[in-house]
Design a protein around this motif. Structure first.
Motif, short mmCIF file in Angstrom:
data_model
loop_
_atom_site.label_atom_id
_atom_site.label_comp_id
_atom_site.label_asym_id
_atom_site.label_seq_id
_atom_site.Cartn_x
_atom_site.Cartn_y
_atom_site.Cartn_z
N ALA A 23 0.84 -1.21 0.00
CA ALA A 23 0.00 0.00 0.00
C ALA A 23 0.87 1.25 0.00
CB ALA A 23 -0.93 -0.01 1.21
N ALA A 24 1.94 1.24 0.78
CA ALA A 24 2.86 2.39 0.82
C ALA A 24 3.53 2.57 -0.54
CB ALA A 24 3.91 2.19 1.91
N ARG A 25 3.88 1.47 -1.18
CA ARG A 25 4.52 1.53 -2.51
C ARG A 25 3.53 2.07 -3.54
NH1 ARG A 25 4.52 -2.29 -6.57
NH2 ARG A 25 3.64 -3.82 -5.16
N ASN A 26 2.29 1.60 -3.52
CA ASN A 26 1.28 2.05 -4.48
C ASN A 26 0.89 3.51 -4.27
OD1 ASN A 26 1.20 -0.43 -5.79
ND2 ASN A 26 -0.38 -1.21 -4.42
N ASN A 27 1.00 4.00 -3.03
CA ASN A 27 0.69 5.40 -2.73
C ASN A 27 1.89 6.32 -2.93
OD1 ASN A 27 -2.00 4.89 -2.06
ND2 ASN A 27 -1.47 4.35 0.03
N GLY A 28 3.02 5.77 -3.34
CA GLY A 28 4.19 6.59 -3.61
C GLY A 28 4.97 7.01 -2.38
N LEU A 29 4.77 6.31 -1.27
CA LEU A 29 5.47 6.68 -0.03
C LEU A 29 6.85 6.06 0.08
CD1 LEU A 29 2.49 6.32 2.47
CD2 LEU A 29 3.43 8.41 1.48
N ILE A 30 7.10 5.00 -0.68
CA ILE A 30 8.39 4.31 -0.61
C ILE A 30 8.86 4.01 -2.03
CG2 ILE A 30 7.32 2.04 -0.37
CD1 ILE A 30 9.60 1.32 1.55
N SER A 31 10.14 4.24 -2.26
CA SER A 31 10.69 3.99 -3.60
C SER A 31 11.04 2.51 -3.74
CB SER A 31 11.92 4.86 -3.82
OG SER A 31 12.90 4.58 -2.86
N GLU A 50 14.58 6.33 3.84
CA GLU A 50 13.75 7.49 3.48
C GLU A 50 12.32 7.30 3.97
OE1 GLU A 50 13.95 8.21 -0.70
OE2 GLU A 50 16.13 8.42 -0.67
N TYR A 51 11.79 6.08 3.83
CA TYR A 51 10.42 5.80 4.28
C TYR A 51 10.32 5.95 5.79
CZ TYR A 51 6.13 3.22 5.22
OH TYR A 51 4.88 2.87 5.66
N ILE A 52 11.31 5.46 6.51
CA ILE A 52 11.32 5.59 7.96
C ILE A 52 11.36 7.06 8.35
CG2 ILE A 52 12.70 5.18 10.05
CD1 ILE A 52 13.51 2.49 8.75
N ALA A 53 12.15 7.85 7.64
CA ALA A 53 12.25 9.28 7.93
C ALA A 53 10.90 9.98 7.67
CB ALA A 53 13.35 9.92 7.09
#
Length: 76
Positions: A23-31, A50-53
């Motif tokens: 879900a995070a990947r599909n929403n553009g939150l994680i590369s 980067e996602y953790i930050a």
């Protein structure tokens, strides 16, 4: 070249489920890295950092009046 991390490994590192990671990947939150369309998805340690930050929030100071009760009046 940086080591690529699988979806399962990335979810374990982050402490989230694979569904939450997707879900995070599909929403553009994680590369992520995907060599072929509809192929395997990989992550890099820099992308995970980067996602953790992005998901880290600063602590807010506690309010002095953290209760809903009114203070007692003297002599009542």
């Amino acid at each position: 070249m940086e080591k690529l991390i699988t979806r399962k490994e990335a979810a374990e590192i982050l402490g989230i489920s694979i569904a939450t990671l997707d879900a995070a990947r599909n929403n553009g939150l994680i590369s992520y890295v995907q060599y072929v369309q509809n192929g395997c998805v990989y992550f890099t340690s820099a992308g995970l950092q980067e996602y953790i930050a992005k998901c880290t929030h600063r602590a807010k100071p506690a309010e002095k009046n953290a209760t809903y009760r009114r203070p007692r009046r003297a002599g009542v």
